[in-house]
Design a protein around this motif. Structure first.
Motif, mmCIF file in Angstrom:
data_model
loop_
_atom_site.group_PDB
_atom_site.id
_atom_site.type_symbol
_atom_site.label_atom_id
_atom_site.label_comp_id
_atom_site.label_asym_id
_atom_site.label_seq_id
_atom_site.Cartn_x
_atom_site.Cartn_y
_atom_site.Cartn_z
ATOM 1 N N LEU A 205 0.916 -1.684 -0.217
ATOM 2 C CA LEU A 205 0.264 -0.321 -0.062
ATOM 3 C C LEU A 205 0.906 0.860 -0.515
ATOM 4 O O LEU A 205 0.149 2.470 -0.291
ATOM 5 N N GLY A 206 1.862 0.894 -0.261
ATOM 6 C CA GLY A 206 2.902 2.020 -0.019
ATOM 7 C C GLY A 206 3.599 2.766 1.451
ATOM 8 O O GLY A 206 3.957 3.755 1.353
ATOM 9 N N PHE A 207 2.956 1.776 2.105
ATOM 10 C CA PHE A 207 3.735 2.115 3.714
ATOM 11 C C PHE A 207 4.723 0.947 4.408
ATOM 12 O O PHE A 207 3.610 0.224 5.245
ATOM 13 N N ARG A 237 13.973 8.524 14.497
ATOM 14 C CA ARG A 237 13.153 8.725 13.009
ATOM 15 C C ARG A 237 11.670 8.727 13.355
ATOM 16 O O ARG A 237 11.037 8.339 14.220
ATOM 17 N N ALA A 238 11.269 9.799 13.050
ATOM 18 C CA ALA A 238 9.634 10.402 12.707
ATOM 19 C C ALA A 238 8.932 9.247 12.236
ATOM 20 O O ALA A 238 9.250 8.933 10.983
ATOM 21 N N SER A 239 8.345 9.148 12.724
ATOM 22 C CA SER A 239 6.968 7.771 12.099
ATOM 23 C C SER A 239 5.604 8.219 12.638
ATOM 24 O O SER A 239 5.310 8.929 13.399
ATOM 25 N N LEU A 256 2.410 -4.147 16.688
ATOM 26 C CA LEU A 256 2.694 -2.779 16.943
ATOM 27 C C LEU A 256 3.646 -2.889 15.526
ATOM 28 O O LEU A 256 4.123 -2.856 14.700
ATOM 29 N N GLU A 257 3.085 -1.515 14.196
ATOM 30 C CA GLU A 257 3.292 -1.281 12.906
ATOM 31 C C GLU A 257 4.218 0.081 13.116
ATOM 32 O O GLU A 257 3.084 1.297 13.188
ATOM 33 N N ALA A 258 5.425 0.319 12.774
ATOM 34 C CA ALA A 258 5.834 1.709 12.356
ATOM 35 C C ALA A 258 6.386 2.434 11.035
ATOM 36 O O ALA A 258 6.591 1.036 10.996
ATOM 37 N N HIS A 259 5.629 2.853 10.654
ATOM 38 C CA HIS A 259 6.305 3.105 8.739
ATOM 39 C C HIS A 259 7.322 4.642 9.590
ATOM 40 O O HIS A 259 5.965 5.060 9.516
ATOM 41 N N LEU A 260 8.176 4.792 9.231
ATOM 42 C CA LEU A 260 9.452 5.199 9.262
ATOM 43 C C LEU A 260 9.438 6.541 8.090
ATOM 44 O O LEU A 260 8.893 5.602 6.786
ATOM 45 N N PHE A 261 9.623 7.688 8.205
ATOM 46 C CA PHE A 261 9.239 8.411 7.303
ATOM 47 C C PHE A 261 10.649 8.361 6.325
ATOM 48 O O PHE A 261 11.710 8.426 7.040
ATOM 49 N N ALA A 300 -0.439 10.169 8.731
ATOM 50 C CA ALA A 300 1.254 10.486 7.883
ATOM 51 C C ALA A 300 1.623 11.961 7.447
ATOM 52 O O ALA A 300 2.069 12.288 8.695
ATOM 53 N N GLU A 301 0.403 12.331 7.111
ATOM 54 C CA GLU A 301 0.392 13.533 7.288
ATOM 55 C C GLU A 301 0.190 14.203 8.252
ATOM 56 O O GLU A 301 1.290 16.066 8.546
#
Length: 329
Positions: A205-207, A237-239, A256-261, A300-301
């Motif tokens: 999904l791009g994340f 890292r921001a996420s 727990l799922e962390a998407h790092l920008f 995310a935004e």
């Protein structure tokens, strides 16, 4: 000798004596820290090992197996933090039928005298122990005099007029009040662990996400959060992170799922720590993946905006104390 032990039996761990503190230590908040510091100070004054005694599962988890209470701190993180505070041995006793049926007097005799050769035992306010929680500080002192150790309790640690407790921290986390949780803990609230493989749906999904399991415990949080991820490079890292059961894709176990920008590296197997900054929303079930993806972009935004406005405190860091396990947790 391993610095961790799990069993009530097995011979003396500290044949020349020890100074022991006992508690659940869930969260290792300011009150727990005061108890551990007192124990370590007394151990150094007496030239004896400091021992922190806790349980796994926690007694309240054992007695409420169908609906266990939320857990603030996973076992490995608890051990690391206790060792990092100067404790020389950690007893994470298996709380089972046998231990739950041990009377207060028997616990003092079998664990504190025979296993640990305790010279001093320190506990927190309102301490209870033994079958049916029949033992209190008065009984511990009396039993200690009979068995050859001194027992005492520390004064309550208060913040804003109320005692610091794990219950207050759980309430603050449920309310998304991370400022209060941070003050009660003495550090930002975070969950750490080794990154595991997931279904890789986020990547599709791009994340892409770094996934942490919660070890079968019930987390104290649920929802979508702005977060910092520690342990990836020299700076956090921001996420944006999700903690829950992923109802849109029929998940069951809390994850727990962390998407790092702006990050594309491989984190599998790496130990990281996710620090929660602000709650964005509750976990929701979306009608389809397109709707979920649209919301993920909005999340995310929003997380980026929150984190870009935050002054990061560099003193926060993950405990990295090493130890050997004598038995699996």
């Amino acid at each position: 000798m391993s610095r961790l032990f799990r069993d009530v039996d097995g011979g003396p761990r500290c044949p020349h004596g020890s100074v022991v503190c006992i508690g659940a230590f869930d969260g290792l908040h300011l009150g727990h820290q005061a108890l551990v510091r007192r124990t370590v100070e007394r151990a150094r004054e007496l030239d004896l090992p400091a021992v922190a005694l806790s349980f796994e599962p926690l007694p309240r988890e054992f007695f409420a197996r169908s609906n266990p209470p939320p857990r603030l701190l996973l076992p490995r993180a608890k051990i690391e933090r206790l060792l990092g505070m100067g404790v020389e041995q950690v007893g994470l006793l298996r709380f089972d039928e046998r231990l739950s049926n041990l009377s207060a007097e028997a616990f003092a005799r079998v664990v504190l005298r025979d296993r640990l050769s305790a010279r001093e035992v320190w506990v927190g306010p309102e301490f209870r122990f033994g079958k049916g929680r029949a033992g209190d500080i008065a009984l511990l002192r009396q039993t200690g005099r009979e068995l050859g150790f001194h027992a005492d309790e520390i004064a309550p640690v208060e913040l804003d007029g109320d005692r610091v407790s794990s219950t207050r921290i759980r309430a603050a986390l449920r309310a998304g009040d991370f400022a209060t949780a941070t003050r009660l803990l003495g550090r930002p609230y975070a969950i750490g662990g080794h990154v595991v493989h997931g279904k890789q749906l986020g990547r599709e999904l791009g994340f892409p996400t770094a996934n942490l399991r919660f070890g079968g415990k019930t987390p104290a949080l649920s929802g979508i959060y702005a977060s910092w991820v520690h342990g990836v490079g020299s700076v956090p890292r921001a996420s944006v992170s999700s903690l829950g059961t992923r109802p849109t894709v029929a998940g069951v176990e809390p994850l727990l799922e962390a998407h790092l920008f702006d990050f594309n590296g491989d984190l599998y197997g790496r130990r990281i720590e996710v620090e929660f900054v602000a709650k964005l929303r509750d976990e929701l079930k979306f009608p389809d993946l397109d709707s979920l993806t649209e919301q993920m972009h909005r999340d995310a935004e929003q997380a980026r905006a929150i984190l870009s406005a935050q002054v990061f405190v560099p003193e926060f860091h993950s405990s990295s104390t090493s130890f050997r396990l004598s038995a699996p947790l």
